[in-house]
Design a protein around this motif. Structure first.
Motif, PDB file in Angstrom:
ATOM      1  N   LYS A  65       0.832  -1.203   0.000  1.00 26.77           N
ATOM      2  CA  LYS A  65       0.000   0.000   0.000  1.00 26.77           C
ATOM      3  C   LYS A  65       0.870   1.258   0.000  1.00 26.77           C
ATOM      4  O   LYS A  65       0.565   2.239  -0.678  1.00 26.77           O
ATOM      5  N   PHE A  66       1.980   1.222   0.758  1.00 27.44           N
ATOM      6  CA  PHE A  66       2.880   2.374   0.798  1.00 27.44           C
ATOM      7  C   PHE A  66       3.437   2.678  -0.585  1.00 27.44           C
ATOM      8  O   PHE A  66       3.478   3.826  -1.019  1.00 27.44           O
ATOM      9  N   ILE A  67       3.854   1.627  -1.294  1.00 27.34           N
ATOM     10  CA  ILE A  67       4.400   1.821  -2.639  1.00 27.34           C
ATOM     11  C   ILE A  67       3.342   2.404  -3.566  1.00 27.34           C
ATOM     12  O   ILE A  67       3.593   3.345  -4.323  1.00 27.34           O
ATOM     13  N   ASN A  68       2.134   1.845  -3.501  1.00 32.39           N
ATOM     14  CA  ASN A  68       1.051   2.344  -4.354  1.00 32.39           C
ATOM     15  C   ASN A  68       0.709   3.795  -4.034  1.00 32.39           C
ATOM     16  O   ASN A  68       0.502   4.614  -4.936  1.00 32.39           O
ATOM     17  N   ASP A  69       0.630   4.123  -2.740  1.00 31.11           N
ATOM     18  CA  ASP A  69       0.328   5.493  -2.327  1.00 31.11           C
ATOM     19  C   ASP A  69       1.425   6.453  -2.782  1.00 31.11           C
ATOM     20  O   ASP A  69       1.149   7.573  -3.208  1.00 31.11           O
ATOM     21  N   PHE A  70       2.668   6.008  -2.669  1.00 29.20           N
ATOM     22  CA  PHE A  70       3.815   6.815  -3.084  1.00 29.20           C
ATOM     23  C   PHE A  70       3.703   7.164  -4.568  1.00 29.20           C
ATOM     24  O   PHE A  70       3.850   8.319  -4.965  1.00 29.20           O
ATOM     25  N   GLU A  71       3.425   6.165  -5.385  1.00 27.21           N
ATOM     26  CA  GLU A  71       3.338   6.365  -6.827  1.00 27.21           C
ATOM     27  C   GLU A  71       2.189   7.302  -7.198  1.00 27.21           C
ATOM     28  O   GLU A  71       2.360   8.201  -8.033  1.00 27.21           O
ATOM     29  N   VAL A  72       1.042   7.085  -6.578  1.00 26.66           N
ATOM     30  CA  VAL A  72      -0.133   7.907  -6.887  1.00 26.66           C
ATOM     31  C   VAL A  72       0.084   9.350  -6.444  1.00 26.66           C
ATOM     32  O   VAL A  72      -0.284  10.294  -7.161  1.00 26.66           O
ATOM     33  N   THR A  73       0.686   9.549  -5.272  1.00 34.16           N
ATOM     34  CA  THR A  73       0.952  10.903  -4.788  1.00 34.16           C
ATOM     35  C   THR A  73       1.882  11.644  -5.731  1.00 34.16           C
ATOM     36  O   THR A  73       1.635  12.810  -6.092  1.00 34.16           O
ATOM     37  N   ALA A  74       2.960  10.982  -6.140  1.00 32.09           N
ATOM     38  CA  ALA A  74       3.907  11.593  -7.075  1.00 32.09           C
ATOM     39  C   ALA A  74       3.210  11.924  -8.393  1.00 32.09           C
ATOM     40  O   ALA A  74       3.413  13.001  -8.968  1.00 32.09           O
ATOM     41  N   ALA A  75       2.373  11.011  -8.866  1.00 29.56           N
ATOM     42  CA  ALA A  75       1.671  11.218 -10.137  1.00 29.56           C
ATOM     43  C   ALA A  75       0.679  12.373 -10.049  1.00 29.56           C
ATOM     44  O   ALA A  75       0.592  13.193 -10.971  1.00 29.56           O
ATOM     45  N   ASP A  76      -0.061  12.445  -8.954  1.00 28.98           N
ATOM     46  CA  ASP A  76      -1.057  13.517  -8.785  1.00 28.98           C
ATOM     47  C   ASP A  76      -0.410  14.899  -8.874  1.00 28.98           C
ATOM     48  O   ASP A  76      -0.908  15.794  -9.573  1.00 28.98           O
ATOM     49  N   ILE A  77       0.691  15.067  -8.167  1.00 31.07           N
ATOM     50  CA  ILE A  77       1.366  16.368  -8.161  1.00 31.07           C
ATOM     51  C   ILE A  77       1.967  16.672  -9.535  1.00 31.07           C
ATOM     52  O   ILE A  77       1.923  17.818 -10.013  1.00 31.07           O
ATOM     53  N   ALA A  78       2.507  15.646 -10.185  1.00 30.44           N
ATOM     54  CA  ALA A  78       3.084  15.836 -11.520  1.00 30.44           C
ATOM     55  C   ALA A  78       2.010  16.253 -12.527  1.00 30.44           C
ATOM     56  O   ALA A  78       2.233  17.135 -13.361  1.00 30.44           O
ATOM     57  N   ILE A  79       0.841  15.636 -12.434  1.00 30.85           N
ATOM     58  CA  ILE A  79      -0.259  15.969 -13.353  1.00 30.85           C
ATOM     59  C   ILE A  79      -0.734  17.403 -13.114  1.00 30.85           C
ATOM     60  O   ILE A  79      -0.976  18.154 -14.074  1.00 30.85           O
TER      61      ILE A  79
END
Length: 284
Positions: A179-193
């Motif tokens: 879950k931590f890995i998934n949350d990390f990826e989504v958080t990074a993606a959200d800010i990048a978008i």
């Protein structure tokens, strides 16, 4: 037969090498570096592990990695050192520049008209934000697990069995880690978008990845360079294409011959003098 020609690569991104720790695969990294000629090299955090750095453990192979990387500057390679949590002491030197070498906390590159946002990624780690001592304790536990894993793999090889990764098995079996890995990826993606980046490139979580992430706000290509503790991976960008480089799949790099006795530990004076000399070489 003559030496095999090195691969020209437009951009190479390395992270989480953790020089100065028992888990670092410095010799394998050296073999890889000797097969490539990067135009630009980004060291995306946790290169020298200053959390666990000990003068009692600094093999010649770790110094050779430092020497090889600084030597690339004389071969017209631009090197960008982006700070991570294990080398956070260098953050006070952000915006430092000497010739083709620079230190920063993050960088945005233009690649074929697209923008790549590159940073280590520890800013998204809740443990780092609220309990640094707990994060450091976890790092010690992780390094101990790697030591145990080394012994286990030595036994496995003697028995004619394949090597295993204990830490990877732990991560894959613990739902909170996944879950931590998934949350990390989504958080990074959200800010990048939100900032209209085309790529977001991180390290930190020791999990090599390359995938498209789509949200209600848009989409972005998320990339992670992995590490040189467990996965032995990097990111390469060339001719408009990204790829995850995996040392385990590179027979040419594995065949590179290195000088003997690189596993010998350097004494305190040689460690200090060696690092100082490499820093001074940056100024030449």
């Amino acid at each position: 037969m003559g030496k095999k020609r090195k691969r020209d690569v437009e951009l190479v991104i390395l992270s989480d090498i953790h020089l100065g720790t028992y888990g670092c695969h410095a010799e394998d990294l050296l073999r890889y570096l000797k097969t490539i000629r990067p135009k630009k090299l980004i060291l995306n955090g946790d290169i020298i592990d200053m959390w666990q750095f000990s003068k009692r453990y600094w093999p010649k192979s770790h110094m050779q990695v430092v020497k090889h990387i600084t030597g690339l500057l004389a071969k017209n390679t631009k090197i960008i050192y982006l700070t991570g949590n294990h080398d956070e002491m260098l953050r006070k030197f952000a915006n430092f520049r000497i010739g083709s070498f620079q230190i920063d906390n993050k960088v945005v590159l233009r690649l074929n008209g697209k923008r790549a946002w590159i940073f280590h990624g520890d800013v998204f780690d809740v443990t780092m934000q609220y309990s640094k001592w707990l994060a450091k304790l976890g790092a010690i536990g992780y390094d101990t697990l790697i030591l145990i894993n080394t012994l286990v793999n030595w036994i496995m090889v003697k028995l004619g069995r394949e090597k295993i990764s204990l830490s990877k098995r732990v991560k894959d079996s613990v739902k909170s880690a996944v879950k931590f890995i998934n949350d990390f990826e989504v958080t990074a993606a959200d800010i990048a978008i939100e900032n209209q980046y085309d790529y977001v490139v991180c390290g930190h979580i020791h999990h090599p990845e390359m995938k498209k992430i789509t949200t209600e706000k848009g989409e972005v290509i998320y990339l992670n360079s992995g590490d040189w503790i467990e996965n032995l991976t990097s990111l390469e960008y060339d001719a408009g294409q990204w790829r995850i480089y995996r040392y385990s799949e590179d027979a040419q790099a594995q065949a590179v011959k290195l000088p003997k006795r690189l596993n010998e530990n350097l004494d305190n004076d040689k460690i200090f003098k060696g690092l100082v000399n490499e820093f001074l070489n940056l100024k030449k």
